[in-house]
Each structure stands twice: as C-alpha cells, then as structure tokens.
Design a protein around this motif. Structure first.
Motif, PDB file in Angstrom:
ATOM      1  N   ILE A 216      -7.832  19.202  90.232  1.00 32.02           N
ATOM      2  CA  ILE A 216      -7.156  20.741  90.149  1.00 32.02           C
ATOM      3  C   ILE A 216      -8.329  22.378  91.479  1.00 32.02           C
ATOM      4  CG2 ILE A 216      -8.092  21.668  88.704  1.00 32.02           C
ATOM      5  CD1 ILE A 216      -6.330  23.634  87.883  1.00 32.02           C
ATOM      6  N   GLY A 217      -7.612  22.440  91.991  1.00 33.08           N
ATOM      7  CA  GLY A 217      -8.308  23.111  93.123  1.00 33.08           C
ATOM      8  C   GLY A 217      -8.028  24.621  93.577  1.00 33.08           C
ATOM      9  N   SER A 218      -8.698  25.144  94.773  1.00 33.87           N
ATOM     10  CA  SER A 218      -8.237  26.115  95.343  1.00 33.87           C
ATOM     11  C   SER A 218      -7.554  25.506  96.371  1.00 33.87           C
ATOM     12  CB  SER A 218      -9.998  27.084  95.495  1.00 33.87           C
ATOM     13  OG  SER A 218     -10.559  26.198  96.833  1.00 33.87           O
ATOM     14  N   ALA A 219      -7.508  24.715  97.156  1.00 27.85           N
ATOM     15  CA  ALA A 219      -6.971  23.991  97.841  1.00 27.85           C
ATOM     16  C   ALA A 219      -5.516  23.935  97.947  1.00 27.85           C
ATOM     17  CB  ALA A 219      -7.523  22.670  98.696  1.00 27.85           C
ATOM     18  N   THR A 432      -7.292  28.338  90.414  1.00 27.77           N
ATOM     19  CA  THR A 432      -5.992  28.685  91.527  1.00 27.77           C
ATOM     20  C   THR A 432      -6.108  29.981  91.903  1.00 27.77           C
ATOM     21  OG1 THR A 432      -4.369  28.554  90.295  1.00 27.77           O
ATOM     22  CG2 THR A 432      -4.909  26.279  91.099  1.00 27.77           C
ATOM     23  N   SER A 433      -6.587  31.344  91.533  1.00 27.59           N
ATOM     24  CA  SER A 433      -6.287  32.441  91.265  1.00 27.59           C
ATOM     25  C   SER A 433      -7.300  33.413  92.251  1.00 27.59           C
ATOM     26  CB  SER A 433      -5.705  33.177  89.897  1.00 27.59           C
ATOM     27  OG  SER A 433      -4.521  32.170  89.494  1.00 27.59           O
ATOM     28  N   ASN A 434      -6.390  34.137  92.606  1.00 24.62           N
ATOM     29  CA  ASN A 434      -7.732  35.331  93.017  1.00 24.62           C
ATOM     30  C   ASN A 434      -7.235  36.618  92.085  1.00 24.62           C
ATOM     31  OD1 ASN A 434      -7.986  34.427  96.017  1.00 24.62           O
ATOM     32  ND2 ASN A 434      -5.946  35.253  96.719  1.00 24.62           N
ATOM     33  N   GLY A 445      -0.278  30.609  88.151  1.00 24.27           N
ATOM     34  CA  GLY A 445      -1.697  30.140  88.210  1.00 24.27           C
ATOM     35  C   GLY A 445      -2.565  29.218  87.006  1.00 24.27           C
ATOM     36  N   SER A 446      -3.027  28.506  87.041  1.00 24.04           N
ATOM     37  CA  SER A 446      -3.938  27.460  86.628  1.00 24.04           C
ATOM     38  C   SER A 446      -5.503  27.546  86.505  1.00 24.04           C
ATOM     39  CB  SER A 446      -3.196  25.850  86.664  1.00 24.04           C
ATOM     40  OG  SER A 446      -3.338  25.310  87.692  1.00 24.04           O
ATOM     41  N   ALA A 447      -5.966  26.893  85.904  1.00 29.47           N
ATOM     42  CA  ALA A 447      -7.667  26.848  85.053  1.00 29.47           C
ATOM     43  C   ALA A 447      -8.305  25.277  84.712  1.00 29.47           C
ATOM     44  CB  ALA A 447      -8.383  28.086  85.330  1.00 29.47           C
ATOM     45  N   LEU A 448      -9.213  25.418  85.250  1.00 32.78           N
ATOM     46  CA  LEU A 448      -9.588  23.846  84.148  1.00 32.78           C
ATOM     47  C   LEU A 448     -11.268  25.163  83.975  1.00 32.78           C
ATOM     48  CD1 LEU A 448     -10.098  20.735  82.976  1.00 32.78           C
ATOM     49  CD2 LEU A 448     -11.510  19.919  84.869  1.00 32.78           C
ATOM     50  N   ILE A 449     -11.068  24.704  82.461  1.00 29.37           N
ATOM     51  CA  ILE A 449     -12.831  25.035  81.935  1.00 29.37           C
ATOM     52  C   ILE A 449     -13.363  24.098  80.898  1.00 29.37           C
ATOM     53  CG2 ILE A 449     -13.182  26.529  80.099  1.00 29.37           C
ATOM     54  CD1 ILE A 449     -10.029  27.142  81.479  1.00 29.37           C
ATOM     55  N   VAL A 450     -14.645  24.116  81.937  1.00 26.87           N
ATOM     56  CA  VAL A 450     -15.220  22.906  80.891  1.00 26.87           C
ATOM     57  C   VAL A 450     -16.582  23.470  79.980  1.00 26.87           C
ATOM     58  CG1 VAL A 450     -16.749  20.578  80.943  1.00 26.87           C
ATOM     59  CG2 VAL A 450     -14.743  21.293  82.466  1.00 26.87           C
ATOM     60  N   ASN A 451     -16.593  22.983  78.997  1.00 27.43           N
ATOM     61  CA  ASN A 451     -18.174  23.527  77.857  1.00 27.43           C
ATOM     62  C   ASN A 451     -19.280  21.849  77.630  1.00 27.43           C
ATOM     63  OD1 ASN A 451     -20.117  24.458  76.313  1.00 27.43           O
ATOM     64  ND2 ASN A 451     -18.871  26.473  75.784  1.00 27.43           N
TER      65      ASN A 451
END
Length: 496
Positions: A216-219, A432-434, A445-451
């Motif tokens: 997952i990412g910007s590409a 993945t979002s501006n 859009g989607s995102a991965l969050i790590v703590n």
C-alpha cells in the motif's frame, strides 16, 4: 369398683393430651414452613427486581451526552502471524542522495517479489494503468521496469493465479491498453464508476497476494511511479489477519464494479471489521509487538467498525506530543474540485491546535512542480507565519522539488514527490490520498497505521516502523531538494 372409670378417664385424658401435642407440633411446623416460604418468596422477588433494574433502568443511568462507543463485531483482535514490514521507495532517475543517507528497497522490486510469489490469487486496486511507453506516447528507456511488471502480471492467469483488478474509469485511450491486454490474458477487471457514486474517483493504490501479503502506498500502476516519480509505500508479508482485512476494502470496490451498482447503507456484515483506531490489531511486526489498522475513505465506503481516513489522521495529530511530520504532494485546506469552491479547514485546524496548545513541532514537506496550484501558497504561508520564537509556536513549511533535465521535463506528469505519509513521535501513517477535502469526503483512498510506541528497537535489530519513516522524512527535509517556503517570492514553483 371404681378402677374402671378411673382408667377410662386417664386414657381419655392421655388421648386428649396426645391430640393437643400433635396439634401443637404440627402448628409449629406449619408456622416454620410458612416463614420459610415467605422468606423464599421475598428473596425471589428481590432478585427479580434487581434483574429488572439492571436490564431496564440501569443502562439509562449510564447515558451521557457523549457519543455512544462504536459497535464492532465480537472478534479476537490478536494475530499470531509472524508479520514482516518493509518500507519501500521509488527514487526518480538522477536524484542523488549522500551514500550515508537513509535508503530503502525499491517499489519496483517489491512489486516483482509480490507478483512472482503469488500462488492462488492477486487483487489490485488502482487509479489508472500506464505501464508502457505506448501508454504515455514516450520512448523512455526507464519505462522498462513498468513494462516488465506488466508482463509478469500477464503471466499470472497462465500460472493458475486468479487476478482481479478494480480501477477508476479510464480518462484517456492510453489508460485502456494495459487493461485490454490483461483482460485478454484472463484477468478479471471491474471499472468502478465512483464519479457517479460519490462524485470522486477510485484513488486507492494497493496489492493483495494470496490473502497474506500486501503493498500500500502512493505509487500508481504507472512506469513513471517506478523511475520518474518519488513514491513511498509499505510491503507487509505473512500477515493474513491484516491482509484479509484489506481484502474487505477491495471486496467493497469489487461489489461496486457491477453495472448499475449502488452504495449499500449499511454495508452487509461481511464487510465490517473489528480493527480500527479504538481497537487496533495486536500483531508481531518485525518481531516486535505492534498495533495496526487500516483506514478508508470516503465515509460512504466505510463498513461498520472501519475508521474513516480523515478521523485516523486527526486522531494521530491530536495524540502527538513531540512532533508531527507530514509529507504530501498537495496540501490545500479546501474542497479543491467543488463548484463553487469551499473552505475545508479540518486538518489545518488540528495542526494549528497542536502547535498552539501542546507546543508540538509541526513540519510540512509539500511537493512543488509545474502542476502545483498557485492558491496553495497562501495557505502554507499562513501556517509558516505561526512560527514565533517568543511564543514557541513551532511550524515549519518546506517545498520539495525533484531535479529535472530538459529531456525529463518532456515526460508528462513526472518529476514530483508523490509521497503521502504522516509520522509522529508515536505513530506511522502511510496513505494514498492528497490532503484536500475532496480526497476524504468523496474519493476512495486507504491507509495503513502502525503504532509501536514504547519500543526503542525491534527484536531483530531493525529500526522501528515509526523511526524508519522519520528517517526518510528527515533525509528529504535536510536535502538539497527541500527549500523554505519563504524562498519562493511568487505563487509558483521557482525559488529565488
């Protein structure tokens, strides 16, 4: 003689006494019985009243004006998979860092590894497809990496791997070539008419392999994203708990890719999740205890339990106590594509609040290229103007410019820092979002969050996920490609 009457009298007297004694004993027993019955009845009544109070009255005593907690499925939020994280990047051709500076594996190699390791299935969510020179009407040697990726994907159905793709409606003939070739090879493709469904686009960028590996990412699925555009993403291996949750987001897109589809409200239960900002997935990531979850946008596409992407970002900013570093292509606190234009200060307000109330150090690294909107500059200057040595409002803004030769300048939509991530003293976020309102309100859009808060070093000796992302940010922030916004005299990407 008088003995007989006396005997009879005594006998009658004894019989009367026995009757009295019997009556007395039974009366006492009856009284004891009724007392016990009364006590039991009283206890049963009290127990019933207590249960009635608990079921019907007590819950109302707990209600406050605050929002009720989010309802989530009753699932186990622990994962025993030995998950492995790899931060990956695309560094544009000709962009050189000092050899001692942080470097990461390439997105190109990560994609190759994922495609070649696929045994049964591969799902791809993408904005558009232009993996070859033919697609972009160019003759660039560096397109070879994208062309190799396409050839590897075309082989998947021949190897018995089910390849599914969801994509935004193509906006040009060049964006159809790869999809037609993939369809002919046996891939299953659905075009999601998100412009009609939400007024946005399918901007998500992720890959899922065999239900246990992911990127997952910007590409984008674009050869330029491998060699001509600066990108950042995360690859996660052997993590079925997390990856199957990402597949639920894919399945939502897939369901919307049929003719005349409509967005369900609410979404069926099979799309729901128990992994969110309040109850993240507890997982071992790079041999280190971690908490992790996936967010999604827009709200209409979020099933029960899914944290909305905007809420993930705001909660991360609000939780920061030392620093917030943001690297995005666009930072515009408006509904950029709305007509008429609308102001949208949600993220901007939270950044200012963090700097003002908690003295958090804010750094914004925003991209600057020939497609940058001039109206972004006043908003960035407004944030930078908060910096004050006396009050200690600590906000810095820099613009990042990818160096470009005359030949590279002729490549359309290239030579830009396309990153979309956020890192704080506690959390790493890769999206993945501006950062303008449309991307969180209408666009997928989607995102991965790590703590990994509280852990200094991973058990295998690697830096923490958060530290890896911080190192990338600081490398770029301190590089020759990054410039203070004050060095730009006009609202365009040309420094003094």
């Amino acid at each position: 003689m008088t003995s007989q009457p006396l005997y009879t009298q005594l006998k009658e007297s004894e019989e009367v006494e026995e009757q009295v004694l019997w009556f007395t004993q039974h009366h006492v027993s009856a009284r004891r019985y009724y007392r016990c019955a009364l006590l039991i009845a009283l206890l049963v009544t009290m127990l019933f009243c207590a249960m009635l109070f608990q079921l019907l009255i007590f819950p109302f005593l707990l209600v406050t004006p605050m929002a009720m907690p989010e309802v989530i499925p009753n699932q186990d939020n622990k994962c025993d998979d030995p998950c492995r994280w790899v931060l990956v990047e695309s560094i544009p051709e000709g962009m050189i860092y000092n050899e001692s500076i942080t470097s990461n594996p390439s997105i190109y190699q990560a994609w190759l590894n994922l495609i070649r390791s696929a045994n049964s299935s591969m799902d791809i969510a993408s904005f558009y497809w232009t993996l070859t020179n033919e697609d972009t009407e160019t003759s660039e040697p560096t397109a070879s990496q994208g062309e190799e990726i396409l050839q590897e994907l075309l082989r998947l159905p021949q190897r018995g791997v089910v390849l599914r793709i969801v994509v935004n409606p193509p906006s040009s003939p060049g964006q159809k070539n790869d999809l037609q070739a993939l369809t002919q090879s046996g891939a299953l493709i659905r075009v999601v008419e998100l412009p009609k469904l939400t007024g946005g686009v399918l901007h998500t960028k992720f890959l899922v392999v065999d239900g246990k590996h992911m990127f997952i990412g910007s590409a984008n699925m674009d050869w330029r994203s491998l060699t001509q555009v600066k990108e950042l993403g995360a690859t996660v291996y052997n993590c079925s708990c997390l990856v199957k949750d990402l597949q639920k987001i894919f399945q939502a897109y897939w369901a919307l890719g049929v003719p005349n589809a409509s967005i369900p409200s609410p979404w069926p239960e099979e799309y729901s999740t128990s992994y969110n900002k309040d109850t993240p997935l507890a997982v071992t990531l790079n041999s280190t205890s971690s908490q992790i979850y996936l967010s999604s946008a827009p709200p209409a596409l979020c099933a029960q339990g899914r944290t909305e992407d905007l809420q993930a970002i705001l909660s991360i900013i609000d939780d920061a106590r030392v620093f917030v570093y943001v690297a995005v292509m666009d930072y515009i606190p408006t509904m950029e594509f709305s007509h008429p234009k609308k102001y949208w200060p949600e993220i901007d307000d939270h950044l200012r609040k963090a700097a003002y109330e908690r003295k958090v150090h804010i750094r914004l690294l925003i991209s600057c290229w020939h497609h940058t909107e001039p109206f972004m500059f006043p908003f960035l200057r407004s944030l930078a103007a908060m910096r004050d040595n006396k009050t200690h409002y600590d906000i810095d803004v820099k613009l990042f410019i990818v160096p470009t030769t005359a030949a590279q300048a002729r490549i359309p939509y290239a030579r830009v820092n396309h990153n979309k991530y956020l890192v704080t003293d506690k959390v790493a976020y890769i999206g993945t979002s501006n950062w303008s309102g449309d991307y969180f309100v209408q666009t997928a859009g989607s995102a991965l969050i790590v703590n990994q808060t509280g852990v200094a070093t991973a058990s295998d000796g690697q830096a923490m996920v958060q530290k890896q992302l911080q190192d990338v940010f600081e490398r770029d922030w301190n590089s020759e490609y990054s410039r203070e916004i004050s060095s730009f005299s006009q609202n365009k990407c040309k420094a003094r």
